[in-house]
Design a protein around this motif. Sequence first.
Motif, PDB file in Angstrom:
ATOM      1  N   ARG A 345      -2.376   0.151 -30.429  1.00  0.00           N
ATOM      2  CA  ARG A 345      -1.342   0.446 -31.414  1.00  0.00           C
ATOM      3  C   ARG A 345      -0.664   1.775 -31.123  1.00  0.00           C
ATOM      4  O   ARG A 345      -1.155   2.580 -30.349  1.00  0.00           O
ATOM      5  CB  ARG A 345      -1.971   0.486 -32.819  1.00  0.00           C
ATOM      6  CG  ARG A 345      -2.516  -0.858 -33.288  1.00  0.00           C
ATOM      7  CD  ARG A 345      -3.196  -0.780 -34.654  1.00  0.00           C
ATOM      8  NE  ARG A 345      -4.541  -0.182 -34.586  1.00  0.00           N
ATOM      9  CZ  ARG A 345      -4.838   1.043 -34.961  1.00  0.00           C
ATOM     10  NH1 ARG A 345      -3.914   1.836 -35.457  1.00  0.00           N
ATOM     11  NH2 ARG A 345      -6.083   1.492 -34.866  1.00  0.00           N
ATOM     12  N   GLY A 346       0.496   1.991 -31.803  1.00  0.00           N
ATOM     13  CA  GLY A 346       1.163   3.292 -31.777  1.00  0.00           C
ATOM     14  C   GLY A 346       1.944   3.595 -30.517  1.00  0.00           C
ATOM     15  O   GLY A 346       2.255   4.753 -30.243  1.00  0.00           O
ATOM     16  N   VAL A 347       2.302   2.551 -29.730  1.00  0.00           N
ATOM     17  CA  VAL A 347       2.922   2.822 -28.432  1.00  0.00           C
ATOM     18  C   VAL A 347       4.263   2.087 -28.263  1.00  0.00           C
ATOM     19  O   VAL A 347       4.631   1.685 -27.161  1.00  0.00           O
ATOM     20  CB  VAL A 347       1.960   2.466 -27.276  1.00  0.00           C
ATOM     21  CG1 VAL A 347       0.850   3.495 -27.178  1.00  0.00           C
ATOM     22  CG2 VAL A 347       1.382   1.060 -27.445  1.00  0.00           C
ATOM     23  N   ALA A 348       5.016   1.934 -29.337  1.00  0.00           N
ATOM     24  CA  ALA A 348       6.335   1.308 -29.217  1.00  0.00           C
ATOM     25  C   ALA A 348       7.220   2.071 -28.235  1.00  0.00           C
ATOM     26  O   ALA A 348       8.076   1.473 -27.565  1.00  0.00           O
ATOM     27  CB  ALA A 348       7.008   1.240 -30.589  1.00  0.00           C
ATOM     28  N   HIS A 349       7.017   3.398 -28.117  1.00  0.00           N
ATOM     29  CA  HIS A 349       7.848   4.210 -27.220  1.00  0.00           C
ATOM     30  C   HIS A 349       7.664   3.850 -25.748  1.00  0.00           C
ATOM     31  O   HIS A 349       8.474   4.240 -24.909  1.00  0.00           O
ATOM     32  CB  HIS A 349       7.569   5.700 -27.443  1.00  0.00           C
ATOM     33  CG  HIS A 349       6.156   6.114 -27.162  1.00  0.00           C
ATOM     34  ND1 HIS A 349       5.117   5.815 -28.017  1.00  0.00           N
ATOM     35  CD2 HIS A 349       5.604   6.791 -26.132  1.00  0.00           C
ATOM     36  CE1 HIS A 349       3.983   6.301 -27.524  1.00  0.00           C
ATOM     37  NE2 HIS A 349       4.256   6.889 -26.388  1.00  0.00           N
ATOM     38  N   LEU A 350       6.615   3.099 -25.412  1.00  0.00           N
ATOM     39  CA  LEU A 350       6.409   2.714 -24.012  1.00  0.00           C
ATOM     40  C   LEU A 350       7.494   1.764 -23.507  1.00  0.00           C
ATOM     41  O   LEU A 350       7.632   1.561 -22.300  1.00  0.00           O
ATOM     42  CB  LEU A 350       5.048   2.035 -23.826  1.00  0.00           C
ATOM     43  CG  LEU A 350       3.797   2.891 -24.057  1.00  0.00           C
ATOM     44  CD1 LEU A 350       2.569   2.155 -23.577  1.00  0.00           C
ATOM     45  CD2 LEU A 350       3.911   4.239 -23.363  1.00  0.00           C
ATOM     46  N   ARG A 351       8.237   1.186 -24.415  1.00  0.00           N
ATOM     47  CA  ARG A 351       9.347   0.325 -23.986  1.00  0.00           C
ATOM     48  C   ARG A 351      10.436   1.136 -23.278  1.00  0.00           C
ATOM     49  O   ARG A 351      11.314   0.568 -22.632  1.00  0.00           O
ATOM     50  CB  ARG A 351       9.923  -0.413 -25.199  1.00  0.00           C
ATOM     51  CG  ARG A 351       8.936  -1.405 -25.819  1.00  0.00           C
ATOM     52  CD  ARG A 351       9.568  -2.257 -26.919  1.00  0.00           C
ATOM     53  NE  ARG A 351       8.667  -3.324 -27.333  1.00  0.00           N
ATOM     54  CZ  ARG A 351       7.879  -3.274 -28.407  1.00  0.00           C
ATOM     55  NH1 ARG A 351       7.895  -2.199 -29.192  1.00  0.00           N
ATOM     56  NH2 ARG A 351       7.078  -4.279 -28.693  1.00  0.00           N
ATOM     57  N   LEU A 352      10.377   2.450 -23.383  1.00  0.00           N
ATOM     58  CA  LEU A 352      11.386   3.329 -22.792  1.00  0.00           C
ATOM     59  C   LEU A 352      10.844   4.148 -21.634  1.00  0.00           C
ATOM     60  O   LEU A 352      11.475   5.104 -21.196  1.00  0.00           O
ATOM     61  CB  LEU A 352      11.954   4.271 -23.871  1.00  0.00           C
ATOM     62  CG  LEU A 352      12.611   3.586 -25.068  1.00  0.00           C
ATOM     63  CD1 LEU A 352      12.909   4.593 -26.164  1.00  0.00           C
ATOM     64  CD2 LEU A 352      13.875   2.864 -24.635  1.00  0.00           C
ATOM     65  N   HIS A 353       9.652   3.792 -21.125  1.00  0.00           N
ATOM     66  CA  HIS A 353       9.071   4.555 -20.013  1.00  0.00           C
ATOM     67  C   HIS A 353       9.634   4.067 -18.679  1.00  0.00           C
ATOM     68  O   HIS A 353      10.729   3.500 -18.632  1.00  0.00           O
ATOM     69  CB  HIS A 353       7.547   4.452 -20.070  1.00  0.00           C
ATOM     70  CG  HIS A 353       6.929   5.473 -20.979  1.00  0.00           C
ATOM     71  ND1 HIS A 353       5.716   6.075 -20.733  1.00  0.00           N
ATOM     72  CD2 HIS A 353       7.373   6.009 -22.140  1.00  0.00           C
ATOM     73  CE1 HIS A 353       5.435   6.925 -21.701  1.00  0.00           C
ATOM     74  NE2 HIS A 353       6.432   6.898 -22.567  1.00  0.00           N
ATOM     75  N   GLU A 354       8.905   4.303 -17.570  1.00  0.00           N
ATOM     76  CA  GLU A 354       9.396   3.935 -16.248  1.00  0.00           C
ATOM     77  C   GLU A 354       9.920   2.504 -16.232  1.00  0.00           C
ATOM     78  O   GLU A 354      10.878   2.174 -15.542  1.00  0.00           O
ATOM     79  CB  GLU A 354       8.285   4.117 -15.200  1.00  0.00           C
ATOM     80  CG  GLU A 354       8.067   5.545 -14.748  1.00  0.00           C
ATOM     81  CD  GLU A 354       7.234   6.391 -15.685  1.00  0.00           C
ATOM     82  OE1 GLU A 354       6.792   7.461 -15.262  1.00  0.00           O
ATOM     83  OE2 GLU A 354       7.017   5.982 -16.852  1.00  0.00           O
ATOM     84  N   THR A 355       9.234   1.617 -16.974  1.00  0.00           N
ATOM     85  CA  THR A 355       9.738   0.293 -17.280  1.00  0.00           C
ATOM     86  C   THR A 355       9.361   0.027 -18.735  1.00  0.00           C
ATOM     87  O   THR A 355       8.738   0.880 -19.381  1.00  0.00           O
ATOM     88  CB  THR A 355       9.132  -0.763 -16.339  1.00  0.00           C
ATOM     89  OG1 THR A 355       9.786  -2.010 -16.547  1.00  0.00           O
ATOM     90  CG2 THR A 355       7.635  -0.927 -16.570  1.00  0.00           C
ATOM     91  N   ASP A 356       9.725  -1.147 -19.261  1.00  0.00           N
ATOM     92  CA  ASP A 356       9.230  -1.536 -20.582  1.00  0.00           C
ATOM     93  C   ASP A 356       7.770  -1.946 -20.379  1.00  0.00           C
ATOM     94  O   ASP A 356       7.464  -3.088 -20.035  1.00  0.00           O
ATOM     95  CB  ASP A 356      10.057  -2.696 -21.132  1.00  0.00           C
ATOM     96  CG  ASP A 356       9.571  -3.183 -22.502  1.00  0.00           C
ATOM     97  OD1 ASP A 356       8.417  -2.886 -22.873  1.00  0.00           O
ATOM     98  OD2 ASP A 356      10.336  -3.884 -23.183  1.00  0.00           O
ATOM     99  N   ARG A 357       6.877  -0.997 -20.562  1.00  0.00           N
ATOM    100  CA  ARG A 357       5.482  -1.234 -20.197  1.00  0.00           C
ATOM    101  C   ARG A 357       4.820  -2.317 -21.051  1.00  0.00           C
ATOM    102  O   ARG A 357       3.933  -3.022 -20.573  1.00  0.00           O
ATOM    103  CB  ARG A 357       4.682   0.077 -20.278  1.00  0.00           C
ATOM    104  CG  ARG A 357       4.963   1.005 -19.105  1.00  0.00           C
ATOM    105  CD  ARG A 357       4.203   2.313 -19.184  1.00  0.00           C
ATOM    106  NE  ARG A 357       4.331   3.038 -17.913  1.00  0.00           N
ATOM    107  CZ  ARG A 357       4.045   4.331 -17.757  1.00  0.00           C
ATOM    108  NH1 ARG A 357       3.628   5.042 -18.798  1.00  0.00           N
ATOM    109  NH2 ARG A 357       4.172   4.905 -16.587  1.00  0.00           N
ATOM    110  N   LEU A 358       5.227  -2.458 -22.291  1.00  0.00           N
ATOM    111  CA  LEU A 358       4.606  -3.484 -23.136  1.00  0.00           C
ATOM    112  C   LEU A 358       4.986  -4.881 -22.652  1.00  0.00           C
ATOM    113  O   LEU A 358       4.130  -5.768 -22.525  1.00  0.00           O
ATOM    114  CB  LEU A 358       5.004  -3.277 -24.597  1.00  0.00           C
ATOM    115  CG  LEU A 358       4.608  -1.937 -25.211  1.00  0.00           C
ATOM    116  CD1 LEU A 358       4.951  -1.907 -26.697  1.00  0.00           C
ATOM    117  CD2 LEU A 358       3.133  -1.634 -25.003  1.00  0.00           C
ATOM    118  N   ALA A 359       6.264  -5.076 -22.366  1.00  0.00           N
ATOM    119  CA  ALA A 359       6.703  -6.376 -21.852  1.00  0.00           C
ATOM    120  C   ALA A 359       6.106  -6.654 -20.480  1.00  0.00           C
ATOM    121  O   ALA A 359       5.687  -7.786 -20.183  1.00  0.00           O
ATOM    122  CB  ALA A 359       8.231  -6.421 -21.776  1.00  0.00           C
TER     123      ALA A 359
END
Length: 448
Positions: A345-359
């Motif tokens: 949880r708490g990592v929605a911002h990972l969609r804006l990292h080097e890639t969309d890490r969650l996807a």
Amino acid sequence: MPVNAAHTALWPAPHASGAVTATVQVPGSKSVTNRALVLAALAAEPGWLRRPLRSRDTLLMAGALRAMGVGIEEGVGPDGSGEAWRVIPSGLRGPATVDVGNAGTVMRFLPPVATLADGPIRFDGDPRSYERPLHGVIDGLRALGARIDDDGRGALPLTVQGGGALEGGPVEIDASSSSQFVSALLLSGPRFNQGVEVRHTGSTLPSMPHIRMTVDMLRSIGAQVDTPESGGEPNVWRVTPGALLGRDLTIEPDLSNAQPFLAAALVTGGTVVVPDWPARTTQPGDRLREIFTEMGGSCELTDRGLEFTGSGSVHGIDVDLGEVGELTPGIAAVAALADSPSTLRGVAHLRLHETDRLAALTKEINELGGDVTETADGLRIRPRPLHGGTFHTYDDHRMATAGAVIGLAVDGVRIENVATTAKTLPDFPDLWTGMLGTGTLETGTLGN
């Protein structure tokens, strides 16, 4: 070999035949190295950085500072003990062009520095860098008096019209998408005429340990910083204007880059020792001790370093990773091999990292037979028997190391573009193979 051959080549991830036993000398921290380079460049006197990380991101930072007139000499330290960089501050100047690659620290930390330069500084980078948010830095600098040409994009490419100084003072920004917006303004704040007072107005603030790292490093070279933790207002950081001292700084090992090696011990029921693990640190990677212990391992800080041992069982976890989002890919890889479900949880911002890490994690683990679903702010992972296949990296170093972890337990995993690990962990394929072969990992060509 064609230029793009590394990007299309498939690396057979080594499969572990038994428990891993290894000592891993992890290279220096990217986060510390790049902050140290910026602060040394803004200091009033030369300084030394010992055991710096030599990776794509840190070499981009060093190259960018050199382009603006900073002297950075690579060699050995003053006592002859190991690699060190001597940073010689000078008058920052343009015109210059800065290549940020896809390094968040370079694209966000250096525009404030560029406002202090005498002349225009143009920032450009990889195609993915155009998609990463910079509005917090751009809007904040404009509010502080800077002139920035970005054609209204709030993103790269852009040009900072350096005026040799910046007035500074109070500024409000929304750093919900990246704590680096706060760190960027704080790092240059001592050189602004009025210092800087950064007020975060968003509802969330990810990766707080990285802000604490910035504050600690500023204080260590003479800056006065008031923070919420030191009795100040919530979500407000103040940096007083003043000269910064030149330092002789030894860079800590990158604890986040220790993650795949600790994960190897956890997944295989083995033992990995990481020398020089600091007893006290602001690095987010230190949370691995707690998280991987909850997932089935045990650890101890000894004279040898951090000794981490897997129990032979891997358990699922329900954890908020908001402050340590960069650990998510490796934790997701371990969770896919666990004996019970996990919720990250708490990592929605990972969609804006080097890639969309969650996807990316969802797609790649599921294509190996997994059961991962995205939530509004994270991932839900239900372990399933996995099979071999291609694991794509999306030019993301942490995707590549996550795939390598899965490959330890799943035969036939092939990682596309493992060379992307050079962003923060040079020689990763050799280090990983050495872990399974000789049991002792050295830092390869890092000192050359």
